[in-house]
Design a protein around this motif. Sequence first.
Motif, PDB file in Angstrom:
ATOM      1  N   LEU A   1      18.798  20.596  36.433  1.00  0.00           N
ATOM      2  CA  LEU A   1      18.022  21.757  36.984  1.00  0.00           C
ATOM      3  C   LEU A   1      18.838  22.948  36.736  1.00  0.00           C
ATOM      4  N   THR A   2      20.251  22.888  37.111  1.00  0.00           N
ATOM      5  CA  THR A   2      21.011  24.118  37.253  1.00  0.00           C
ATOM      6  C   THR A   2      21.196  24.376  35.862  1.00  0.00           C
ATOM      7  N   MET A   3      21.311  23.606  34.865  1.00  0.00           N
ATOM      8  CA  MET A   3      21.443  23.935  33.343  1.00  0.00           C
ATOM      9  C   MET A   3      20.247  24.697  32.782  1.00  0.00           C
ATOM     10  N   ALA A   4      18.905  24.040  33.403  1.00  0.00           N
ATOM     11  CA  ALA A   4      17.820  24.683  33.052  1.00  0.00           C
ATOM     12  C   ALA A   4      17.835  26.030  33.370  1.00  0.00           C
ATOM     13  N   LEU A   5      18.196  26.470  34.897  1.00  0.00           N
ATOM     14  CA  LEU A   5      17.823  27.617  35.292  1.00  0.00           C
ATOM     15  C   LEU A   5      18.907  28.665  34.536  1.00  0.00           C
ATOM     16  N   ASN A   6      20.327  28.532  34.300  1.00  0.00           N
ATOM     17  CA  ASN A   6      21.002  29.095  33.471  1.00  0.00           C
ATOM     18  C   ASN A   6      20.657  29.068  32.062  1.00  0.00           C
TER      19      ASN A   6
ATOM     20  N   MET B   1      23.255  15.422  26.885  1.00  0.00           N
ATOM     21  CA  MET B   1      24.553  14.886  27.135  1.00  0.00           C
ATOM     22  C   MET B   1      24.770  14.177  28.367  1.00  0.00           C
ATOM     23  N   PHE B   2      23.778  14.472  29.239  1.00  0.00           N
ATOM     24  CA  PHE B   2      24.139  13.699  30.890  1.00  0.00           C
ATOM     25  C   PHE B   2      23.351  12.710  31.077  1.00  0.00           C
ATOM     26  N   GLY B   3      22.084  12.565  30.157  1.00  0.00           N
ATOM     27  CA  GLY B   3      21.212  11.350  30.772  1.00  0.00           C
ATOM     28  C   GLY B   3      20.349  11.878  31.668  1.00  0.00           C
ATOM     29  N   LYS B   4      20.347  12.956  32.345  1.00  0.00           N
ATOM     30  CA  LYS B   4      19.627  13.469  33.183  1.00  0.00           C
ATOM     31  C   LYS B   4      18.957  14.947  33.054  1.00  0.00           C
ATOM     32  N   ALA B   5      17.966  15.227  33.801  1.00  0.00           N
ATOM     33  CA  ALA B   5      17.327  16.516  33.598  1.00  0.00           C
ATOM     34  C   ALA B   5      18.070  17.672  34.575  1.00  0.00           C
TER      35      ALA B   5
ATOM     36  N   VAL C   1      14.040  25.638  28.043  1.00  0.00           N
ATOM     37  CA  VAL C   1      13.625  24.210  27.251  1.00  0.00           C
ATOM     38  C   VAL C   1      14.960  23.684  26.740  1.00  0.00           C
ATOM     39  N   ALA C   2      15.445  24.768  26.035  1.00  0.00           N
ATOM     40  CA  ALA C   2      16.566  24.019  25.026  1.00  0.00           C
ATOM     41  C   ALA C   2      17.816  23.712  26.001  1.00  0.00           C
ATOM     42  N   ALA C   3      18.002  24.344  26.897  1.00  0.00           N
ATOM     43  CA  ALA C   3      19.185  23.793  27.898  1.00  0.00           C
ATOM     44  C   ALA C   3      18.585  22.434  28.489  1.00  0.00           C
ATOM     45  N   LEU C   4      17.511  22.389  28.649  1.00  0.00           N
ATOM     46  CA  LEU C   4      17.021  21.428  29.591  1.00  0.00           C
ATOM     47  C   LEU C   4      17.410  20.007  28.783  1.00  0.00           C
ATOM     48  N   LEU C   5      16.845  20.274  27.382  1.00  0.00           N
ATOM     49  CA  LEU C   5      16.756  18.832  26.385  1.00  0.00           C
ATOM     50  C   LEU C   5      18.226  18.740  26.203  1.00  0.00           C
ATOM     51  N   THR C   6      19.211  19.684  25.848  1.00  0.00           N
ATOM     52  CA  THR C   6      20.548  19.575  25.758  1.00  0.00           C
ATOM     53  C   THR C   6      21.033  18.856  26.793  1.00  0.00           C
TER      54      THR C   6
END
Length: 415
Positions: free
Chosen positions: A276-281, A270-274, A261-266
């Motif tokens: 997915l790869t950041m959420a997985l990581n 930062m990028f204005g988009k959700a 959740v924290a990576a997805l929100l971050t």
Amino acid sequence: MNLMQEHIFELQYALDTFYFLVCGALVMWMAAGFSMLEAGLVRAKNTTEILTKNVALYAIACIMYMVCGYAIMYGGDIFLSSITGDGVAGAEEPATYAPSADFFFQVVFVATAMSIVSGAVAERMKLWVFLAFAVVMTGFIYPMEGSWTWGGNPVFGMYTLGDLGFLDFAGSGIVHMAGAAAALAGVLLLGPRKGKYGADGSVQAIPGANLPLATLGTFILWMGWFGFNGGSVLATASVGSANAVAIVFMNTNTAAAGGLVAALLTARLMFGKADLTMALNGALAGLVTITAGPDTPSALQATIFGAIGGVLVVFSIITLDKLRIDDPVGAISVHGVVGLFGLLLVPVTNAENSSFAGQLIGAGTIFGWVFLTSLTVFFVLKLVIGIRVGEEEEYEGVDVAECGLEAYPEFVSQK
């Protein structure tokens, strides 16, 4: 020991051994998770090779740890004497579970450390160079640092990390940071993929071929982590150990959720988009964060720790790209940067058995040993046979050049 006590001991022995084996099987399943995650995050033309690396490294890890790795790490003689229910010759006998179960549980950890290297060097390292390094990593480099930590041996005969206040419950440093250190050594000698960085310093995104596979891989790793952390309790056949296992499972799960959740929100901020790869990581970062000490935090603390790890991994991936360190799957950030962070969090909830100084010394010892030895091995391989595929082979994809077949032949144009 009277008859009743003997029966109780036998039941406890059987239950703890069975639990150990099931947890080992869950950790072995993480090999499938790494395979799917990496196959999803590389380009289609490099899929067969990344899968070949993952299945081969697992087999190599099993053989090398049997031949010499376990003996280096714990002192048991496995290769020259068979593993039986009576024990492993030369090894200290576990109290309540079969020695063979201990070997099986330990060997899947070795394979996990090596799997981390696979994704970071993807798309440009020669297959046989990678497998040659796997022999050294699983047979010598990892067992040596493991002997100084879980093995309890002095570092080069000088000092014992445990006596200095170092504690790593399930391997944030011993397994994950160690794998990342080896990965960093390989990446630095390899250099980035062609087209990843522009002459003006810009960073070019190279999307993975199959995000459904990457997501499946993350879920498999999430599930396997229950065995990774839960099995490290080493027992379950008593009220105390059963409660400890339940706490570890709870904290492992909630740390992963917090990280995602924290990576997805971050990423959204930062990028204005959700992304997915950041959420997985982020989920994986949460898991790595809690691995060093999943037994002492509360559920809320575990969630917060995982969330901080999820934020950290986003910034780490961006920073490594700015430094032109090309890691296709974010392995160095997830397992290395966050692995160190996880080690440093242990004294926050377990100050009785660890210290910040001890954690730093332990982390420095693990990273220094693995990075320098890996750098040496990769450098020798580079001098002798070369470690990187040719420019044309990289452009065409390493599947055909290294493996002679493509993962998705129907979707590749004929030339």
